[in-house]
Design a protein around this motif. Structure first.
Motif, PDB file in Angstrom:
ATOM      1  N   ASP A   1      99.412  34.874  14.634  1.00 29.62           N
ATOM      2  CA  ASP A   1      98.668  35.578  15.682  1.00 29.62           C
ATOM      3  C   ASP A   1      99.489  36.719  16.272  1.00 29.62           C
ATOM      4  O   ASP A   1      98.971  37.817  16.503  1.00 29.62           O
ATOM      5  N   PHE A   2     100.763  36.454  16.518  1.00 28.11           N
ATOM      6  CA  PHE A   2     101.643  37.485  17.072  1.00 28.11           C
ATOM      7  C   PHE A   2     101.691  38.688  16.146  1.00 28.11           C
ATOM      8  O   PHE A   2     101.593  39.837  16.570  1.00 28.11           O
ATOM      9  N   HIS A   3     101.869  38.410  14.853  1.00 33.24           N
ATOM     10  CA  HIS A   3     101.967  39.504  13.894  1.00 33.24           C
ATOM     11  C   HIS A   3     100.658  40.278  13.828  1.00 33.24           C
ATOM     12  O   HIS A   3     100.653  41.508  13.903  1.00 33.24           O
TER      13      HIS A   3
ATOM     14  N   VAL B   1      98.293  40.561  16.058  1.00 29.22           N
ATOM     15  CA  VAL B   1      98.043  41.324  17.285  1.00 29.22           C
ATOM     16  C   VAL B   1      98.794  42.648  17.244  1.00 29.22           C
ATOM     17  O   VAL B   1      98.337  43.662  17.762  1.00 29.22           O
ATOM     18  N   GLY B   2      99.971  42.671  16.596  1.00 24.00           N
ATOM     19  CA  GLY B   2     100.732  43.909  16.465  1.00 24.00           C
ATOM     20  C   GLY B   2     100.356  44.703  15.222  1.00 24.00           C
ATOM     21  O   GLY B   2     101.068  45.628  14.854  1.00 24.00           O
ATOM     22  N   ALA B   3      99.247  44.313  14.557  1.00 22.94           N
ATOM     23  CA  ALA B   3      98.767  45.016  13.362  1.00 22.94           C
ATOM     24  C   ALA B   3      99.728  44.888  12.176  1.00 22.94           C
ATOM     25  O   ALA B   3     100.026  45.853  11.482  1.00 22.94           O
ATOM     26  N   VAL B   4     100.226  43.663  11.955  1.00 25.80           N
ATOM     27  CA  VAL B   4     101.045  43.375  10.779  1.00 25.80           C
ATOM     28  C   VAL B   4     100.395  42.179  10.085  1.00 25.80           C
ATOM     29  O   VAL B   4      99.966  41.244  10.760  1.00 25.80           O
TER      30      VAL B   4
ATOM     31  N   LYS C   1     103.497  44.362   4.227  1.00 21.20           N
ATOM     32  CA  LYS C   1     102.774  43.725   5.327  1.00 21.20           C
ATOM     33  C   LYS C   1     102.390  44.758   6.391  1.00 21.20           C
ATOM     34  O   LYS C   1     101.477  44.531   7.189  1.00 21.20           O
ATOM     35  N   ARG C   2     103.129  45.857   6.458  1.00 19.49           N
ATOM     36  CA  ARG C   2     102.883  46.848   7.499  1.00 19.49           C
ATOM     37  C   ARG C   2     102.051  48.029   7.007  1.00 19.49           C
ATOM     38  O   ARG C   2     101.200  48.542   7.736  1.00 19.49           O
TER      39      ARG C   2
ATOM     40  N   TRP D   1      97.933  48.250   7.181  1.00 20.91           N
ATOM     41  CA  TRP D   1      97.387  48.365   8.530  1.00 20.91           C
ATOM     42  C   TRP D   1      97.688  49.737   9.125  1.00 20.91           C
ATOM     43  O   TRP D   1      96.829  50.357   9.757  1.00 20.91           O
ATOM     44  N   LEU D   2      98.911  50.205   8.900  1.00 16.53           N
ATOM     45  CA  LEU D   2      99.290  51.505   9.453  1.00 16.53           C
ATOM     46  C   LEU D   2      98.428  52.613   8.838  1.00 16.53           C
ATOM     47  O   LEU D   2      97.973  53.523   9.540  1.00 16.53           O
TER      48      LEU D   2
ATOM     49  N   LEU E   1      94.828  52.381  10.249  1.00 19.95           N
ATOM     50  CA  LEU E   1      94.772  52.916  11.610  1.00 19.95           C
ATOM     51  C   LEU E   1      94.892  54.438  11.581  1.00 19.95           C
ATOM     52  O   LEU E   1      94.285  55.142  12.393  1.00 19.95           O
TER      53      LEU E   1
ATOM     54  N   THR F   1      95.875  44.972  18.874  1.00 19.95           N
ATOM     55  CA  THR F   1      95.888  45.941  19.964  1.00 19.95           C
ATOM     56  C   THR F   1      95.908  47.375  19.432  1.00 19.95           C
ATOM     57  O   THR F   1      95.206  48.218  19.980  1.00 19.95           O
ATOM     58  N   PRO F   2      96.647  47.719  18.348  1.00 14.73           N
ATOM     59  CA  PRO F   2      96.531  49.087  17.830  1.00 14.73           C
ATOM     60  C   PRO F   2      95.109  49.435  17.357  1.00 14.73           C
ATOM     61  O   PRO F   2      94.660  50.564  17.514  1.00 14.73           O
TER      62      PRO F   2
END
Lengths: 450, 450
Positions: free
Chosen positions: B260-262, B264-267, B285-286, B289-290, B293, B426-427
């Motif tokens: 969930d933490f990951h 929420v930070g878009a990872v 993993k990043r 999403w990046l 976005l 959130t992002p």
């Protein structure tokens, strides 16, 4: 309670119930699990709640009060009065009783202590010395201690006698004459061992423990990592002061995780559940952070103002502002969410900052190159010309690189300073990255165009 | 293991150790806790790890493999070969064994099963039917069942016999002739009860349970809420299939919280610890999403392009873009982090969407008014004139209001659709809010200035 553990609580109205006939009332209250009754009491109007607590047997009221946390419990206790509270407190677990008294205002707590028996009152005063988030503050003093030379059968008898008062006997701690921990044996192992052997022969000699001043999170990590049911709290001389149990630890993990989640989203932690939280409280938890971030963004606006002449000359630069800002913020959010969680679970230490920084620099550069390439392509397709494309590309690489490093290093810095890393919320990192992004973007643009 | 539970693992190099003399090697390996040895093995080169696993007694290798998760374990097992793995698997707990086999490729798993005794092999096949995140997949089948008419003394004897093989006997389940659950009694309660009474007289008749197809998170919530050590898994007829224990549940909570933490930070969730994760994995993993976005923000840039003439006419409007964008995103982050957590812990259900929406509308409006007021003041102080001040004020109110509602409702919608609410990172919410913010801001501006 049915098979799916939906304990019918939705259908019960305490206010209705308390007006009912005593026999029905008692039957209804008796069939509720204490956790569910506590939930009902938390939601009920305060005078109904107090009436129910007065009506219940003291032991039952004690279990219910153990399940209610924080301000709400303090409110109820003040309304109950010191005599009634002392009677109920006498039936509570030592750690919960100390917690409850610690939440009261000093004169109220003293009035309750004055009504209590000297034994439990002294113990409550002793437990009150440990700071709020320490292992000491979360321990129960019910640990069962035995001498090393008694037999397994004698230890079972002691466990049997001790079990009458202590709810949580899973381990028997073997201590020497000075109370120093020598070994541990679980209730299960005790049942399996030959009855006439000395416990020192069947105990496990190496025992994990935690110091009372250690953060309770440390106890939580040890219990989770080693799959324990309880962990002894030991002083410098390894004397057993008490123990922290897995259910206390689950509550701690639950609370700190919720607080981290809220902080990461730039909200002051809210202790009550969403729909239970009053509007004014909810507003107060959000407004200060939102305002602080707003002022940070005013700086970004100021920075933008310095580049007015660049903007007037090349309006098309403006169209890329959202891209530049969000890319830095998003990269920062990604790093922050990973690092904050790693710090929270103890996988990462501030001492590893250099390795983290170099890793984020490499990843940030790679991600920046990727986005830079897409950005350049987009600018060229939009027909913004090669110069704008180049400015956008360079800025994207820079902002993603810096965003990634900021997002990782700020939580590390906070942890190093002994603060909660989650305070470096993703919106906060985004704001810092915004300021940097605007400066970089328009500085590069100015170099190209003026 | 010392008092602070820092089990010396920093100083141990397995590769060095394995080259040492067998007596020293065995002594060193024996003094490590299985969890710590598992950590060392996870970090060691794969051939060193396999060598250590071959060297250890099967029972010890089994405990160690139980502590290693995911891909790494599958790698090790493939290198160990099916004969060796079958010998080790025979010593593992039933649920862990099924987990491990489920992680292997089908032919590899079948080769191992072919080498195992029919009993454990059949059980592994039976446990494999439960889907990955179900309570069934996380249960152990070691539950101790007794008939209601036996005496307490007989039940203790059964617990003693059963304890030889089962590590986790905390409760004894009382079942009727058809295996249906009638009640439960803890080991502690059993010790306290008079030896000659029937267990049916001393058991607690109401027992919480969970269905095997229920998400394991439901078991986790019940265990946490009711402070249990274990929870029985019951079929539709309330027959005891097995039990889920608190330590399994803590692992589940740990993993889902990290995911969930990951998110929420878009990872995309990273299963390995930060410094253990390979660069390519971390990037993978990043990056998606990046990039996603980024394309969302291109839309915002497009929207901005449509207002080119407004920008050219009133350049000062540009200076407020960071304020407008970030305020909406920040308000959205706040709501999202609160709502995502509330959904994760089961405090909130999608059916409560209307109450959440109206609450967010009220809060968003209040927060928007606050920021709007500051924004108007700032614009007037900056000397941007009353019209710009008004446009900024109105836009801030709108964007904070919409950001708050979006941040709360998107997670609710995802939960309603059976998806993970944390995917509305959130992002992502900030990006949506950015697009809306730009449209609103410049539409209002156009209405005023053109």
């Amino acid at each position: 309670v049915n098979v799916n553990g939906n304990p019918r609580r939705e259908r019960i109205d305490l206010a209705d119930l308390i007006r009912g006939e005593p026999p029905t009332l008692d039957a209804k209250l008796a069939e509720l699990h204490e956790e569910d009754l506590a939930d009902l009491i938390e939601r009920a109007p305060v005078d109904v709640a107090v009436e129910v607590l007065r009506h219940l047997p003291h032991e039952r009221s004690a279990s219910v009060l153990e399940c209610i946390a924080g301000e709400r419990r303090a409110d109820l206790v003040e309304r109950l009065g010191s005599v009634q509270t002392a009677l109920i407190a006498a039936e509570m677990k030592a750690d919960e009783r100390a917690d409850m008294l610690g939440e009261l205002e000093a004169p109220v707590a003293e009035a309750v202590l004055a009504q209590m028996e000297p034994g439990p009152a002294d113990e409550a005063r002793r437990l009150a010395v440990w700071p709020e988030h320490s292992a000491g503050a979360h321990m129960t003093t019910e640990a069962l201690r035995v001498a090393p030379d008694i037999t397994v059968a004698q230890a079972v008898d002691k466990a049997r006698a001790h079990g009458e008062e202590a709810e949580t006997v899973y381990y028997v701690y073997v201590v020497d004459g000075d109370g120093r921990l020598k070994g541990v044996i679980s209730l299960r192992e005790l049942l399996l061992a030959p009855a006439d052997r000395a416990v020192s022969e069947v105990m496990r000699p190496e025992v994990l423990g935690v110091e009372p001043m250690a953060p309770v999170e440390q106890a939580a990590r040890l219990i989770a990592h080693y799959n324990l049911i309880a962990l002894p709290v030991l002083d410098k001389e390894r004397r057993v002061l008490g123990l922290v149990t897995v259910d206390d630890v689950m509550d701690v993990i639950h609370e700190t995780t919720t607080a981290d989640f809220h902080r990461v989203g730039a909200v002051e932690p809210v202790a009550t559940s969403y729909l239970q939280t009053r509007f004014a409280t909810y507003f107060a938890k959000r407004a200060p952070w939102l305002a602080a971030l707003f002022f940070a963004e005013i700086l970004t606006g100021d920075a933008l103002g310095h580049f007015e002449h660049v903007i007037q000359q090349v309006t098309a630069l403006v169209f890329f502002i959202p891209l530049i800002l969000s890319s830095g913020g998003n990269a920062g959010s990604q790093s922050a969410s990973i690092i904050i969680r790693s710090l929270a679970v103890g996988e990462l230490k501030p001492a590893q900052a250099m390795r983290v920084a170099s890793r984020e620099a490499a990843t940030g550069l790679a991600l920046g190159l990727m986005l830079g390439l897409v950005g350049v392509t987009r600018a060229l397709l939009w027909g913004n010309g090669g110069e704008i494309a180049l400015v956008v590309g360079v800025s994207l690489i820079g902002v993603v690189l810096v965003g990634s490093i900021l997002g990782a290093m700020l939580p590390m810095l906070l942890e190093h300073m002994g603060l909660d890393p989650a305070v470096s919320s993703t919106p906060f990192i985004a704001s810092l990255s915004d300021l940097f992004g605007i400066m970089l973007y328009f500085s590069v643009a100015r170099a190209f165009f003026l």
